[in-house]
Write an enzyme that holds these catalytic residues in place. Structure first.
Site, mmCIF file in Angstrom:
data_model
loop_
_atom_site.group_PDB
_atom_site.id
_atom_site.type_symbol
_atom_site.label_atom_id
_atom_site.label_comp_id
_atom_site.label_asym_id
_atom_site.label_seq_id
_atom_site.Cartn_x
_atom_site.Cartn_y
_atom_site.Cartn_z
ATOM 1 C CG HIS A 64 -2.507 -6.292 10.603
ATOM 2 N ND1 HIS A 64 -1.385 -5.947 9.938
ATOM 3 C CD2 HIS A 64 -3.081 -5.228 10.630
ATOM 4 C CE1 HIS A 64 -1.265 -4.769 10.103
ATOM 5 N NE2 HIS A 64 -2.240 -4.115 10.141
ATOM 6 C CB CYS B 139 -2.409 -4.336 6.766
ATOM 7 S SG CYS B 139 -1.908 -2.727 7.174
ATOM 8 C CD GLU C 217 -1.354 -0.454 3.686
ATOM 9 O OE1 GLU C 217 -2.053 0.435 3.838
ATOM 10 O OE2 GLU C 217 -1.365 -1.452 4.376
HETATM 11 N N1 CAA Z 1 0.126 3.623 30.833
HETATM 12 C C1 CAA Z 1 -0.278 2.805 30.120
HETATM 13 N N2 CAA Z 1 -1.284 2.612 29.132
HETATM 14 C C2 CAA Z 1 -1.838 3.879 28.731
HETATM 15 C C3 CAA Z 1 -1.354 5.155 29.285
HETATM 16 C C4 CAA Z 1 -0.187 5.222 30.408
HETATM 17 N N3 CAA Z 1 0.127 6.368 30.946
HETATM 18 N N4 CAA Z 1 -1.988 6.298 28.793
HETATM 19 C C5 CAA Z 1 -2.911 5.461 27.839
HETATM 20 N N5 CAA Z 1 -2.758 4.276 27.785
HETATM 21 C C6 CAA Z 1 -3.247 3.403 27.190
HETATM 22 C C7 CAA Z 1 -4.819 3.708 26.753
HETATM 23 O O1 CAA Z 1 -5.509 3.308 27.852
HETATM 24 C C8 CAA Z 1 -5.172 2.984 25.695
HETATM 25 O O2 CAA Z 1 -5.393 1.376 26.050
HETATM 26 P P1 CAA Z 1 -6.738 0.572 25.377
HETATM 27 O O3 CAA Z 1 -6.488 0.837 23.789
HETATM 28 O O4 CAA Z 1 -6.301 -0.846 25.895
HETATM 29 O O5 CAA Z 1 -7.887 1.309 25.977
HETATM 30 C C9 CAA Z 1 -3.740 3.085 24.881
HETATM 31 O O6 CAA Z 1 -2.829 3.188 25.624
HETATM 32 C C10 CAA Z 1 -3.902 3.925 23.634
HETATM 33 O O7 CAA Z 1 -4.436 5.042 24.059
HETATM 34 P P2 CAA Z 1 -5.414 5.954 23.259
HETATM 35 O O8 CAA Z 1 -6.643 5.094 22.660
HETATM 36 O O9 CAA Z 1 -5.875 7.234 23.947
HETATM 37 O O10 CAA Z 1 -4.600 6.364 21.838
HETATM 38 P P3 CAA Z 1 -4.861 7.595 20.778
HETATM 39 O O11 CAA Z 1 -6.026 7.902 20.783
HETATM 40 O O12 CAA Z 1 -3.465 8.137 20.810
HETATM 41 O O13 CAA Z 1 -4.465 6.265 19.808
HETATM 42 C C11 CAA Z 1 -4.667 4.611 17.966
HETATM 43 C C12 CAA Z 1 -4.378 4.903 19.422
HETATM 44 C C13 CAA Z 1 -5.883 5.003 17.529
HETATM 45 C C14 CAA Z 1 -4.302 3.045 18.079
HETATM 46 C C15 CAA Z 1 -3.692 5.652 16.925
HETATM 47 O O14 CAA Z 1 -2.240 5.243 17.417
HETATM 48 C C16 CAA Z 1 -3.511 5.262 15.521
HETATM 49 O O15 CAA Z 1 -4.732 5.886 14.931
HETATM 50 N N6 CAA Z 1 -2.785 4.557 14.918
HETATM 51 C C17 CAA Z 1 -3.185 4.287 13.466
HETATM 52 C C18 CAA Z 1 -4.376 3.336 13.249
HETATM 53 C C19 CAA Z 1 -4.215 1.993 13.610
HETATM 54 O O16 CAA Z 1 -3.091 1.251 13.939
HETATM 55 N N7 CAA Z 1 -5.276 1.072 13.820
HETATM 56 C C20 CAA Z 1 -5.233 -0.335 14.118
HETATM 57 C C21 CAA Z 1 -6.405 -0.898 13.352
HETATM 58 S S1 CAA Z 1 -6.477 -0.537 11.582
HETATM 59 C C22 CAA Z 1 -5.274 -1.753 11.230
HETATM 60 O O17 CAA Z 1 -4.721 -2.707 11.684
HETATM 61 C C23 CAA Z 1 -4.636 -1.570 9.684
HETATM 62 C C24 CAA Z 1 -3.327 -0.860 9.775
HETATM 63 O O18 CAA Z 1 -2.610 -1.315 9.788
HETATM 64 C C25 CAA Z 1 -3.351 0.606 9.831
#
Ligand code: CAA
Length: 390
Positions: free
Chosen positions: A233, A111, A79
């Protein structure tokens, strides 16, 4: 006829940034990135690596001259494509001197692409038992500086040789698959970074996993007890753990302990490379195969492939006698150990060092890149690659 994975290798660039340093620079608690997301290091590709060169470097280490003569189909999943028209696999033919009596194509579905390639290969070999098919899954995960996706970037490629009587793993039938129109993650052709609805993407991933897991159980009768390990994945390693946790209570305590322990080993390489999109599931497979010392031949493993947009598939495989002898564990250990850490400031500089759109001529600094195969520049709008061994 048994068909499956005969050889498997990967390549990742020579630079990485420490995820804790990235967290500090972004004013985020490091535990959010190391525990909440589950990453430790993120591979950073120099301008001299693109999806073609990453894939060529991955294939270089696993193919013998005999393989090169026998491969009659090259399927390049990405991709991070470099051309709307020409298949990236054709550059690999030239770089690695593959037999020209071959089909050569590029496939795309986020992916999921490499899994599509494996299933195409399985059908091709069923009709042409003497064939070998080379599948390349190669990507650079880019979301942008200071985005929530930034911590889930990475770069790398897997190379998978599929044949009859494979040395590593046979692929079983049937598998369970699903397609739905959903805008959880996409990359418009004018953008070199992905657009993502992060929370939606996580929900879709989990929903697809639950659907195809259920369908696979109905089709095969297999339950958790039948799997030594389940691979996911891994866009970031916590994602796979979240998915595993949605089904883990279906098993006994022994099933839970086994699957969670093996998941820990299977995420190791992904933890220190980052997201490599279509290769990520197979990087996880390589991690477990190379780092475990308890899993016996004959074990059944499950694989969940997910490509945003979205297509998901769950399928299974059986590890073959002496599968360990067919792995490239020493090369991979060296590849990872030889990488160098760069600062967040340097990573930001490298990230922004991109080619202007439409540039017709440029020479790139391949001497600064230790990789054997590099993207060396553009001449009259034609991308140039160098295999330093040739
Ligand atoms: N200590 C430990 N854990 C902590 C913490 C701390 N101090 N602070 C936060 N966390 C945890 C949160 O509780 C959360 O855990 P859970 O998911 O278990 O609830 C985790 O850290 C992440 O926190 P947020 O959800 O607040 O994170 P975020 O809003 O910054 O975004 C994300 C996370 C959505 C994955 C972002 O990184 C993102 O958009 N990534 C790209 C998209 C992606 O990878 N999606 C995955 C599915 S799609 C796919 O698989 C295809 C692909 O390859 C893209």
């Amino acid at each position: 006829m048994k068909i499956g994975i005969d050889k498997i290798g990967f390549y990742t660039p020579h630079m990485y940034v420490d995820i804790k340093e990235l967290a500090i620079a972004r004013n985020v608690e490091p535990e959010k990135f190391t525990i909440g997301i589950g990453q430790e290091k993120m591979a950073v590709p120099p301008i001299t690596q693109d999806s073609v060169s990453l894939a060529a470097n991955a294939a270089l280490e696993i193919l013998t001259d005999e393989d090169k003569k026998t491969i009659d189909y090259v399927i390049f999943a990405t991709e991070s494509g470099i051309d709307h028209s020409k298949a990236a696999s054709i550059y690999i033919h030239e770089l690695l001197d593959l037999n020209s009596s071959a089909r050569s194509i590029e496939v795309k579905q986020a992916c999921y692409g490499a899994t599509a390639g494996i299933q195409i290969a399985k059908g091709h070999i069923a009709l042409n038992p003497e064939s070998k098919v080379l599948i390349l899954g190669s990507d650079i995960a880019r979301y942008g500086l200071h985005t929530t996706g930034e911590v889930t970037q990475g770069a790398g490629a897997v190379a998978i040789l599929v044949s009859k009587d494979p040395k590593i793993m046979t692929i079983e039938s049937p598998s369970a698959y699903q397609t739905e129109q959903v805008m959880d993650f996409w990359r418009p052709i004018y953008s070199d970074t992905a657009y993502v609805q992060g929370k939606l993407s996580v929900d879709q991933y989990l929903s697809f996993f639950q659907s195809v897991w259920k369908e696979h159980k109905e089709k095969t009768g297999f339950e958790l007890k039948d799997f030594e390990s389940i691979f996911f994945h891994l866009p970031y390693t916590k994602m796979g753990l979240k998915a595993l946790r949605t089904v883990i209570d279906e098993g006994t305590e022994a099933d839970k302990d086994r699957l969670l322990a093996n998941f820990e080993i299977s995420k190791r390489y992904n933890t220190i490379v980052g997201n490599i999109y279509t290769g990520a599931l197979y990087l996880s497979l390589i991690s477990l195969l190379e780092l475990n010392d308890t899993i016996e031949p004959g074990a059944r493993i499950g694989l969940f492939s997910y490509g945003s947009g979205a297509v998901g598939e769950f399928f299974s495989g059986i590890l073959q006698p002496n599968y360990r002898d067919a792995l490239f564990a020493d090369q991979h250990e060296k590849l990872l150990a030889d990488r160098k850490e760069i600062s967040v400031a340097k990573y930001e500089e490298v990230f922004q060092d991109t080619l202007p759109v439409g540039i017709d001529n440029i020479a790139l600094p391949i001497d600064e890149d230790p990789a054997t195969i590099c993207f060396s520049g553009i001449k009259d709008h034609m991308r140039q690659y160098v295999n330093k061994n040739k």
